[in-house]
Design an enzyme around this catalytic site. Sequence first.
Site, PDB file in Angstrom:
ATOM      1  CG  HIS A 170      -2.389  -0.834  -3.972  1.00  0.00           C
ATOM      2  ND1 HIS A 170      -2.859   0.433  -3.709  1.00  0.00           N
ATOM      3  CD2 HIS A 170      -2.526  -1.526  -2.809  1.00  0.00           C
ATOM      4  CE1 HIS A 170      -3.261   0.498  -2.449  1.00  0.00           C
ATOM      5  NE2 HIS A 170      -3.070  -0.681  -1.892  1.00  0.00           N
TER       6      HIS A 170
ATOM      7  CG  ASN B 169      -3.402   3.402   0.724  1.00  0.00           C
ATOM      8  OD1 ASN B 169      -4.322   3.458   1.544  1.00  0.00           O
ATOM      9  ND2 ASN B 169      -3.010   2.292   0.151  1.00  0.00           N
TER      10      ASN B 169
ATOM     11  CD  GLU C 185      -3.448   3.416  -6.243  1.00  0.00           C
ATOM     12  OE1 GLU C 185      -3.710   4.622  -6.190  1.00  0.00           O
ATOM     13  OE2 GLU C 185      -2.824   2.826  -5.327  1.00  0.00           O
TER      14      GLU C 185
ATOM     15  CB  SER D 240      -0.859   0.036   1.264  1.00  0.00           C
ATOM     16  OG  SER D 240      -1.577  -1.144   1.412  1.00  0.00           O
TER      17      SER D 240
HETATM   18  P1  NAD Z   1      -2.568  -9.669   6.703  1.00  0.00           P
HETATM   19  O1  NAD Z   1      -1.912  -9.388   7.991  1.00  0.00           O
HETATM   20  O2  NAD Z   1      -4.042  -9.878   6.696  1.00  0.00           O
HETATM   21  O3  NAD Z   1      -1.925 -10.960   6.021  1.00  0.00           O
HETATM   22  C1  NAD Z   1      -0.542 -11.076   5.772  1.00  0.00           C
HETATM   23  C2  NAD Z   1      -0.236 -12.544   5.540  1.00  0.00           C
HETATM   24  O4  NAD Z   1       1.132 -12.642   5.152  1.00  0.00           O
HETATM   25  C3  NAD Z   1      -0.400 -13.404   6.807  1.00  0.00           C
HETATM   26  O5  NAD Z   1      -1.201 -14.529   6.496  1.00  0.00           O
HETATM   27  C4  NAD Z   1       1.029 -13.808   7.168  1.00  0.00           C
HETATM   28  O6  NAD Z   1       1.141 -15.104   7.719  1.00  0.00           O
HETATM   29  C5  NAD Z   1       1.696 -13.737   5.807  1.00  0.00           C
HETATM   30  N1  NAD Z   1       3.142 -13.553   5.892  1.00  0.00           N
HETATM   31  C6  NAD Z   1       3.820 -12.691   6.694  1.00  0.00           C
HETATM   32  N2  NAD Z   1       5.150 -12.807   6.487  1.00  0.00           N
HETATM   33  C7  NAD Z   1       5.286 -13.751   5.530  1.00  0.00           C
HETATM   34  C8  NAD Z   1       6.402 -14.330   4.895  1.00  0.00           C
HETATM   35  N3  NAD Z   1       7.651 -13.952   5.223  1.00  0.00           N
HETATM   36  N4  NAD Z   1       6.204 -15.284   3.948  1.00  0.00           N
HETATM   37  C9  NAD Z   1       4.942 -15.679   3.639  1.00  0.00           C
HETATM   38  N5  NAD Z   1       3.828 -15.182   4.219  1.00  0.00           N
HETATM   39  C10 NAD Z   1       4.013 -14.231   5.148  1.00  0.00           C
HETATM   40  O7  NAD Z   1      -2.148  -8.476   5.720  1.00  0.00           O
HETATM   41  P2  NAD Z   1      -2.986  -7.860   4.508  1.00  0.00           P
HETATM   42  O8  NAD Z   1      -3.946  -6.866   5.040  1.00  0.00           O
HETATM   43  O9  NAD Z   1      -3.448  -8.964   3.631  1.00  0.00           O
HETATM   44  O10 NAD Z   1      -1.835  -7.013   3.776  1.00  0.00           O
HETATM   45  C11 NAD Z   1      -0.933  -7.621   2.884  1.00  0.00           C
HETATM   46  C12 NAD Z   1      -0.350  -6.557   1.982  1.00  0.00           C
HETATM   47  O11 NAD Z   1      -1.399  -5.953   1.218  1.00  0.00           O
HETATM   48  C13 NAD Z   1       0.356  -5.427   2.713  1.00  0.00           C
HETATM   49  O12 NAD Z   1       1.452  -5.022   1.951  1.00  0.00           O
HETATM   50  C14 NAD Z   1      -0.712  -4.334   2.746  1.00  0.00           C
HETATM   51  O13 NAD Z   1      -0.172  -3.035   2.842  1.00  0.00           O
HETATM   52  C15 NAD Z   1      -1.385  -4.532   1.420  1.00  0.00           C
HETATM   53  N6  NAD Z   1      -2.767  -4.045   1.326  1.00  0.00           N
HETATM   54  C16 NAD Z   1      -3.616  -4.219   2.371  1.00  0.00           C
HETATM   55  C17 NAD Z   1      -4.928  -3.761   2.251  1.00  0.00           C
HETATM   56  C18 NAD Z   1      -5.914  -3.973   3.347  1.00  0.00           C
HETATM   57  O14 NAD Z   1      -6.997  -3.336   3.308  1.00  0.00           O
HETATM   58  N7  NAD Z   1      -5.654  -4.817   4.333  1.00  0.00           N
HETATM   59  C19 NAD Z   1      -5.356  -3.129   1.067  1.00  0.00           C
HETATM   60  C20 NAD Z   1      -4.445  -2.996   0.010  1.00  0.00           C
HETATM   61  C21 NAD Z   1      -3.151  -3.452   0.156  1.00  0.00           C
END
Ligand code: NAD
Length: 286
Positions: free
Chosen positions: A142, A192, A154, A121
């Site tokens: 994204h 964002n 994006e 993000s």
């Molecule tokens: P989350 O915490 O829900 O999930 C992250 C997952 O990654 C977990 O299941 C964890 O076990 C796994 N993980 C962590 N380290 C790891 C590794 N080294 N190898 C493999 N798996 C690993 O997070 P999320 O909300 O899904 O966010 C993930 C990405 O997406 C981030 O970069 C975030 O900024 C981006 N994002 C999030 C949102 C949102 O609304 N949550 C929206 C757009 C983008």
Amino acid sequence: MDLNHIKRVGIIGAGTMGQGIAQAIALSGYSVKIYDKDVALLEKGLEIINLNIEKGIKLEKIKEKDGKAALEHIEKISDLEELQADIIIEAIIEQLDIKVKVLKEIEDVNTTSCILASNTSSIPISEIARALKRPENFLGIHFFNPAHIMPLVEVISGVLTSKKTSILGSNFVTSLSKKPVMVKDSPGFIVNRVARHFYLEGLKITEESIADFETVDKLMESTGFKMGPFALMDLIGIDTNFAVTSTIYDAFHQEPRFRPSRLQQQKVIAGHLGRKSRKGFYDYES
Ligand code: NAD
């Protein structure tokens, strides 16, 4: 490589975003391999995808045969070395060093034509790319939350991303029946960066005891927003939202208008991360 060569898609991370991304891609007919380092979370992620597809079928948003085919297209991977694909989207914790480490490992077990993307993000695409062997094959894709529903994506080109890779990324997003918007690498990209103030002003209003968080949400929702800032932070994950604000704040050289909120930081410290931990600003136990 062009879109016709993309058949296999890899997803790293089976959390909030990985689940929705995997679902959207499998429903578009691609075969999907999804990897998470935490096997329990990988299982939970697949369960949620199942439930979401079942719900989509019940609501007649997804045809039963398409839903079933999509589920058959998704393969769980618990060993990173088995994650080979034509395009791989990373959706793990919003932390530069961890993303770089995993992407480097993935690059080593894939062919030189493999396209790598991050769903970050806020972390600069050019900074991740710099650490890779083939930075020209790397871009930001994204998705927005919930990724299986939100049409906007994006497509971010870093300084080192080749034009071919950006165009392929955009065509790939279009093939998912989503709307790609091409964006240059910059802190928080577009959505964002603008949205920071939606969250931060809501948090400040609550910290200053002007109104409680439920009132802020109700008011924003009554003006037409689908969700108020607190309900949305709970959906996103308060830890992820806090990490994004912190990265953008640093990227803008500690500009006060992006300063992260202490109230939000306390929620993270307490482990109240939103829906995913069953408690955030709101309680989801019931
Ligand atoms: P989350 O915490 O829900 O999930 C992250 C997952 O990654 C977990 O299941 C964890 O076990 C796994 N993980 C962590 N380290 C790891 C590794 N080294 N190898 C493999 N798996 C690993 O997070 P999320 O909300 O899904 O966010 C993930 C990405 O997406 C981030 O970069 C975030 O900024 C981006 N994002 C999030 C949102 C949102 O609304 N949550 C929206 C757009 C983008």
